[in-house]
Design a protein around this motif. Sequence first.
Motif, mmCIF file in Angstrom:
data_model
loop_
_atom_site.group_PDB
_atom_site.id
_atom_site.type_symbol
_atom_site.label_atom_id
_atom_site.label_comp_id
_atom_site.label_asym_id
_atom_site.label_seq_id
_atom_site.Cartn_x
_atom_site.Cartn_y
_atom_site.Cartn_z
ATOM 1 N N GLY A 176 0.812 -1.221 0.000
ATOM 2 C CA GLY A 176 0.000 0.000 0.000
ATOM 3 C C GLY A 176 0.838 1.260 0.000
ATOM 4 N N TRP A 177 2.109 1.144 -0.384
ATOM 5 C CA TRP A 177 3.016 2.290 -0.437
ATOM 6 C C TRP A 177 2.825 3.070 -1.731
ATOM 7 C CZ3 TRP A 177 8.734 1.560 1.433
ATOM 8 C CH2 TRP A 177 8.739 1.167 2.770
ATOM 9 N N ILE A 178 3.350 4.275 -1.717
ATOM 10 C CA ILE A 178 3.426 5.068 -2.937
ATOM 11 C C ILE A 178 4.883 5.151 -3.380
ATOM 12 C CG2 ILE A 178 3.611 7.297 -1.730
ATOM 13 C CD1 ILE A 178 1.691 8.309 -4.070
ATOM 14 N N THR A 235 3.978 8.825 -7.623
ATOM 15 C CA THR A 235 4.157 10.271 -7.724
ATOM 16 C C THR A 235 5.294 10.564 -8.684
ATOM 17 O OG1 THR A 235 3.456 10.645 -5.431
ATOM 18 C CG2 THR A 235 4.710 12.399 -6.489
ATOM 19 N N ILE A 236 5.032 11.346 -9.703
ATOM 20 C CA ILE A 236 6.110 11.887 -10.538
ATOM 21 C C ILE A 236 6.549 13.171 -9.860
ATOM 22 C CG2 ILE A 236 6.800 12.736 -12.795
ATOM 23 C CD1 ILE A 236 6.139 9.740 -12.751
ATOM 24 N N VAL A 237 7.766 13.162 -9.314
ATOM 25 C CA VAL A 237 8.227 14.314 -8.562
ATOM 26 C C VAL A 237 8.753 15.399 -9.506
ATOM 27 C CG1 VAL A 237 8.752 12.924 -6.516
ATOM 28 C CG2 VAL A 237 10.551 13.342 -8.201
ATOM 29 N N HIS A 238 8.805 16.594 -9.002
ATOM 30 C CA HIS A 238 9.264 17.802 -9.706
ATOM 31 C C HIS A 238 8.936 17.811 -11.203
ATOM 32 C CE1 HIS A 238 12.701 15.213 -10.490
ATOM 33 N NE2 HIS A 238 13.253 15.419 -9.323
ATOM 34 N N VAL A 239 7.640 17.717 -11.509
ATOM 35 C CA VAL A 239 7.189 17.888 -12.901
ATOM 36 C C VAL A 239 7.552 19.308 -13.331
ATOM 37 C CG1 VAL A 239 5.155 18.057 -14.386
ATOM 38 C CG2 VAL A 239 5.338 16.193 -12.708
ATOM 39 N N SER A 240 8.336 19.408 -14.398
ATOM 40 C CA SER A 240 8.877 20.710 -14.768
ATOM 41 C C SER A 240 8.273 21.284 -16.042
ATOM 42 C CB SER A 240 10.399 20.604 -14.955
ATOM 43 O OG SER A 240 10.726 19.945 -16.176
ATOM 44 N N SER A 241 7.627 20.429 -16.846
ATOM 45 C CA SER A 241 7.243 20.890 -18.175
ATOM 46 C C SER A 241 5.812 20.503 -18.517
ATOM 47 C CB SER A 241 8.181 20.290 -19.230
ATOM 48 O OG SER A 241 7.852 18.918 -19.455
ATOM 49 N N TRP A 242 5.273 21.194 -19.515
ATOM 50 C CA TRP A 242 3.931 20.880 -19.992
ATOM 51 C C TRP A 242 3.872 19.463 -20.550
ATOM 52 C CZ3 TRP A 242 2.923 19.598 -25.076
ATOM 53 C CH2 TRP A 242 3.916 19.915 -26.020
ATOM 54 N N GLN A 243 4.971 19.006 -21.144
ATOM 55 C CA GLN A 243 4.957 17.673 -21.739
ATOM 56 C C GLN A 243 4.786 16.589 -20.680
ATOM 57 O OE1 GLN A 243 7.900 16.803 -24.756
ATOM 58 N NE2 GLN A 243 8.288 18.977 -25.113
ATOM 59 N N SER A 244 5.511 16.706 -19.579
ATOM 60 C CA SER A 244 5.406 15.715 -18.510
ATOM 61 C C SER A 244 4.051 15.804 -17.812
ATOM 62 C CB SER A 244 6.533 15.909 -17.502
ATOM 63 O OG SER A 244 7.780 15.701 -18.120
ATOM 64 N N ALA A 245 3.566 17.019 -17.615
ATOM 65 C CA ALA A 245 2.253 17.185 -16.998
ATOM 66 C C ALA A 245 1.170 16.518 -17.843
ATOM 67 C CB ALA A 245 1.946 18.667 -16.798
ATOM 68 N N ILE A 308 -1.959 19.358 -11.001
ATOM 69 C CA ILE A 308 -0.824 19.194 -10.085
ATOM 70 C C ILE A 308 -1.385 19.017 -8.686
ATOM 71 C CG2 ILE A 308 1.195 20.291 -9.057
ATOM 72 C CD1 ILE A 308 1.753 19.516 -11.903
ATOM 73 N N ASP A 309 -0.860 18.031 -7.959
ATOM 74 C CA ASP A 309 -1.385 17.692 -6.633
ATOM 75 C C ASP A 309 -0.549 18.233 -5.485
ATOM 76 O OD1 ASP A 309 -3.439 15.549 -7.565
ATOM 77 O OD2 ASP A 309 -1.565 14.965 -8.526
ATOM 78 N N LEU A 310 0.749 18.393 -5.695
ATOM 79 C CA LEU A 310 1.673 18.694 -4.596
ATOM 80 C C LEU A 310 2.590 19.857 -4.947
ATOM 81 C CD1 LEU A 310 2.734 15.008 -3.862
ATOM 82 C CD2 LEU A 310 1.300 16.412 -2.364
ATOM 83 N N TRP A 311 2.886 20.671 -3.945
ATOM 84 C CA TRP A 311 3.791 21.819 -4.072
ATOM 85 C C TRP A 311 4.914 21.599 -3.054
ATOM 86 C CZ3 TRP A 311 4.370 25.878 -7.285
ATOM 87 C CH2 TRP A 311 5.020 27.031 -6.858
ATOM 88 N N SER A 312 6.058 21.141 -3.544
ATOM 89 C CA SER A 312 7.184 20.789 -2.680
ATOM 90 C C SER A 312 8.397 21.636 -3.022
ATOM 91 C CB SER A 312 7.523 19.300 -2.832
ATOM 92 O OG SER A 312 6.394 18.486 -2.600
ATOM 93 N N ALA A 374 -2.656 13.453 2.935
ATOM 94 C CA ALA A 374 -3.457 12.323 2.463
ATOM 95 C C ALA A 374 -2.624 11.335 1.657
ATOM 96 C CB ALA A 374 -4.624 12.833 1.623
ATOM 97 N N ILE A 375 -1.755 11.833 0.796
ATOM 98 C CA ILE A 375 -0.984 10.977 -0.101
ATOM 99 C C ILE A 375 0.092 10.205 0.644
ATOM 100 C CG2 ILE A 375 0.696 11.044 -1.998
ATOM 101 C CD1 ILE A 375 -1.032 13.450 -3.083
ATOM 102 N N TYR A 376 0.742 10.857 1.590
ATOM 103 C CA TYR A 376 1.907 10.255 2.240
ATOM 104 C C TYR A 376 1.640 9.744 3.654
ATOM 105 C CZ TYR A 376 4.575 11.933 -1.732
ATOM 106 O OH TYR A 376 5.054 12.137 -3.004
ATOM 107 N N GLY A 377 0.364 9.538 4.007
ATOM 108 C CA GLY A 377 0.042 8.836 5.237
ATOM 109 C C GLY A 377 0.171 9.643 6.500
#
Length: 476
Positions: A176-178, A235-245, A308-312, A374-377
């Motif tokens: 049940g991990w992410i 989780t795809i971390v540090h999405v930087s571009s429109w293409q990855s989004a 986008i779900d997270l602001w890190s 919620a995402i990280y427990g």
Amino acid sequence: MHELVIKGGRVALDDGWAECDIAIDDGRIAAIGTGLTGKSVIGAGGRWVMPGGIDAHCHLDQPVWGGAGNADDFESGTISAAFGGTTCIVPFGMPGPDMTTIGAIDRALDRATGRAVIDYGLHAVVTMGTGSDVEQQLSQLAGRGIASVKLFMTYQGFAVDDDLFFRVLDTAHTLGWIVMVHAENDAAIRRTRQRLIDLGRTDIRYHVVAHSETMEREATHRALAFAEMTGARMTIVHVSSWQSAEEVARARTRGVDAIAETCPQYLFIGAADLDRPAIDAARFVFSPPPRSPRSHQHLWQALIDGGIDLWSSDHSPYFFADKIARSQTPGFITTLSGIPGIETRLPLLFSEGLLTGRLTLERYLDLTSRNAAAIYGLAHAKGRVAVGLDADLALWDPTATWTLGHAALHSRVDFTPYEGRTVTGRPTAVLVRGTPVVADGKLQVQPGFGQFVERTAADPARSGKPVEETTPWLDA
């Protein structure tokens, strides 16, 4: 009569703003209402009472990598986070060479104990050096309050091959991990990097070429296809571009449990910032690199509409001399990737997202605390202003205008890429478990006040179904 009451503030609740009091007993929110009384009172008139921020992607006190160690340990890093309105972080148990995943977690816990001033969890990290018993290691860590693991698709010593990638995804699905993924195509980066070197094109501006949007897009697509095959949450971390989004959005339409994270540097710094004199440009080197105005616009819209779900922060703290390898003409092949941001993460979004009206209160709270919990427990204890949860709160002065700069911040890093940027809104008091950690511009607790928080995994029964277990002739 409660132990502490915060009175007269404008409180950010799940269903919107409310002019009310917050009562705190035993470190938790005991009541929300009007006319509450307490043995101690904090007057919050004129201030906005927000949930303390959760920064679920930052780096502190890691083993030496690239010839340089981190400038921030768990003391200076959590102090900096607290002054920026963050009350809980989840950094990484990053392994050194040939260190097991469990060994890296043990090392990080030892480094954090007695030093942190805010609460913290830890992400596990798996590399090719983790050892042959990766499934057993992750299962053991699940019993110790770890609920997530990170994989790298690039960086020598960190990138995993596809076989190990699938083993981790299958194990995470069972637990049940992410799974957090740094998605860039390593072979493409190495190929392009060498071609640039052969051509003598090593100026810092070429960092954008060596880590192109296409390389990030391809790796994002591949990682999410692996998640689709295994049913794992990712989780795809540090999405930087429109293409990855867009790759994340497409995966979601196929039923993949895909989460997208971005960071301030991908909204406030652009590829043009690397086209400066070398010493200046080095302040803007991170990976994936800053992108085009088109990507800025796309990511802002994704923050607004939920793409986008997270602001890190991806806080990666290096002293500037170490970052440039003490060179007067640093190039992209010698400059360490990574910038500080643990303290500026929330002020930037508060000023340019919430106050400008770009973001609703609901989206701001989702991005900065609720979704991470919620995402990280962490939702059993943190992330919202609600009765029964930890009294992790930040009191913001929404009228305070100030200038970001090294002198105004609390990290040991001796530069900031946001030097000279003016923002509006600043946390004036920050509480963790009902105790003021920051008040009147000063630290109020001793190192060691912060506690390790055990996180809860998702119910494996609710995880996605691996694609190979579906019935092909029923899948339209």
